[in-house]
Enzyme design. Structure first.
Site, PDB file in Angstrom:
ATOM      1  N   SER A 182      12.366  53.220  87.900  1.00 50.40           N
ATOM      2  CA  SER A 182      13.106  53.675  89.010  1.00 50.40           C
ATOM      3  C   SER A 182      12.872  52.631  90.111  1.00 50.40           C
ATOM      4  CB  SER A 182      12.936  55.096  89.436  1.00 50.40           C
ATOM      5  OG  SER A 182      11.874  55.291  89.958  1.00 50.40           O
ATOM      6  N   LYS A 183      13.582  52.676  91.300  1.00 48.41           N
ATOM      7  CA  LYS A 183      13.515  51.812  92.039  1.00 48.41           C
ATOM      8  C   LYS A 183      12.128  51.551  92.872  1.00 48.41           C
ATOM      9  CE  LYS A 183      18.348  52.963  93.579  1.00 48.41           C
ATOM     10  NZ  LYS A 183      19.166  51.612  93.690  1.00 48.41           N
ATOM     11  N   ARG A 184      11.414  52.645  92.998  1.00 55.39           N
ATOM     12  CA  ARG A 184      10.206  52.710  93.630  1.00 55.39           C
ATOM     13  C   ARG A 184       8.820  52.274  92.620  1.00 55.39           C
ATOM     14  NH1 ARG A 184      10.160  55.390  98.098  1.00 55.39           N
ATOM     15  NH2 ARG A 184      12.083  56.372  98.715  1.00 55.39           N
TER      16      ARG A 184
END
Length: 448
Positions: free
Chosen positions: A219-221
């Site tokens: 995911s983005k993080r």
RNA sequence: GACCCUAUGGUCUAGCGGUUAGGACACCUCCCUUUCACGGAGGUAGCCCGGGUUCGAUUCCCGGUAGGGUCGCCA
């Protein structure tokens, strides 16, 4: 007919590594087939769009070297672009969508519902022919059994992804949709939309996703999810490209390291794997090392100076020739440029710090007379170059009746502070007689 | 919950009915060597499970399990 493919990112403020690979596969397919690579910005969600967010995408693609034949030249939605199928920003294509929606409405294929407009989806399962996955028969889910129709225009008048994506692909003449597998299920909707417009859908090729090293979804993080992080961490774009190619695609013949030209020649859709791949950071670093090793002197120099700069060390204070000579001794020895400050910082520091463990081993009393003898030998050298240094050091070792290592280790530590580093003879030459001798002297003093 | 995709060492992968299951990263050992790195030579480690089909399944089929994806007035 030459293929027309596209990369259609949404400007979210960063470019996901998976998105970068999707762009890469599209680009490779276009270059392999002599087709056209289109870049389209899906900025329908005005709230989170900005020119800066678009620039992140453009910069990322440019860094990788993925040039687009059609698409925006700048992050400005109303700015200039290449190609005659524009605009290439969805925010500038409102009329196109409106026209298409009205056509659906007038033919009874869409209807208004609570202020929004919904598309009348077919109830039967849809066959999705996919160049990578094969033929997929997409049945309705339980929710879709209740109501298969979906919104194509929100109640605020904004068209929705499925609609704009299809309209744009249709009007831009896209022949092959190469995208992440996360879109596979949704493709049924897209095919139905194409059918409703009376147009044959493009060919689809859904590529597997990239997972984290531990198998979880990226995911983005997550670390390494952003393409920009690779640039920031000093990776070479050619290493990133090569690595990304190996994730979900195989050049066969046990090849690992491939030039871009070779990749373009070999790349094709049938060799794309069907299963997701985990991101193997270690292998990326290995490829990085492979490419770093064969970098031209100039590029190595640029990357190195940048790496030093990031730690606050300004190499500009030193003569250019000195810096270049110093860096030459590091070439082929390091994989990541971020290693450089620790590896070669001694060239640019007045005070060096001895690595404790190595000091415990090398800075022992019996090494004091050895260092003194070596200092004297060095002082007699007319020309303080690698060959002379080596000869002097080996002769001194012979006189002392010790192995060369007995001298090499303490001298290395005395002059660099580290137990390992560039070739000792060469680094001493670059450091120069005065600095080298001063450091040896200092170590001798420390041994008293 | 439903639907879809996937499954070869720790990781990326080759394989497409009969192979001593190949390569790469990582790891370990040795050699080379001024350290490290490079290079060279070895090594540990793999076909998710259960049924079929077949003379024979890693390979084909079904089921299970596991992982991923989708079912939004996000893209």
């Amino acid at each position: 007919m030459k293929p027309r493919v596209r990369f259609a990112p949404s400007p979210t403020g960063y470019l996901h590594i998976g998105g970068a690979r999707t762009a890469l596969f599209n680009w490779l397919y276009a270059r392999h087939t002599g087709g056209t690579f289109v870049l389209r910005i899906e900025d329908t969600d005005a709230a989170r769009n900005s020119q800066a967010a678009v620039d992140v995408i453009l910069d990322g693609l440019r860094w990788l070297g993925l040039d687009w034949d059609e698409g925006p030249l700048t992050g400005d939605a109303t700015g200039p672009s290449n190609g005659d199928r524009g605009p290439y920003f969805q925010s500038q294509r409102r009329e196109n969508y409106q026209r298409r929606v009205e056509a659906l409405l007038s033919r009874g294929l869409a209807y208004e519902h609570e202020g929004a407009i919904k598309f009348k989806m077919q109830r039967e399962p849809i066959l999705i022919p996919d160049l990578v996955v094969g033929e997929v028969l997409r049945k309705l889910t339980d929710r879709e059994e209740v109501d298969p129709d979906f919104v194509i225009v929100r109640s605020d008048g904004q068209p929705v992804f499925h609609l704009v994506n299809v309209v744009d692909d249709l009007e831009m003449g896209i022949t092959h949709v190469i995208r992440g597998e996360d879109h596979l299920s949704n493709t049924a909707k897209h095919i139905a939309l194409f059918n409703a417009f009376g147009v044959k859908p493009p060919h689809y090729a859904h590529i597997p996703l990239i997972l984290n090293g531990d198998g979880s979804k990226m995911s983005k993080r997550d670390q390494g999810a952003s393409l920009a992080s690779y640039l920031d961490n000093g990776f070479l774009p050619e290493a990133v490209i090569n690595f990304l190619c190996l994730l979900g695609w195989s050049p066969k013949e046990n090849r690992e390291k491939l030039s871009l030209a070779e990749t373009i020649e070999r790349f094709d859709l049938p060799q794309i794997l069907r299963h997701n791949a985990r991101f193997d950071y270690e292998k990326l670093v290995w490829l990085q090392g492979e490419y770093a090793r064969e970098l031209s002197g100039d590029r190595f120099y640029e990357c190195a100076v940048h790496a030093f700069g990031k730690t606050g060390l300004d190499t500009n204070k030193f003569p250019l020739e000195y810096v270049k000579a110093a860096l030459d001794t590091c070439k082929g020895k390091i994989k990541m440029f971020s290693e450089l400050p620790a590896y070669a910082g001694f060239y640019f520091k007045d005070e060096i710090v001895y690595e404790p463990e190595a000091a415990k081993k090398s800075f022992i009393p019996e090494n004091k007379p050895r260092l003194e003898k070596l200092r004297d030998a060095f002082s007699r050298l007319e020309k303080f170059d690698a060959a002379g240094i080596e000869t002097a050091l080996k002769a001194t070792a012979a006189e002392l009746g010790v192995k060369v290592g007995a001298l090499v280790h303490p001298v290395r530590l005395a002059t660099t502070g580290n137990p390992n580093g560039p070739s000792l003879y060469h680094l001493l030459e670059v450091l120069g007689k005065d600095k080298s001798q001063a450091r040896i002297e200092k170590a001798i003093a420390a041994l008293s």
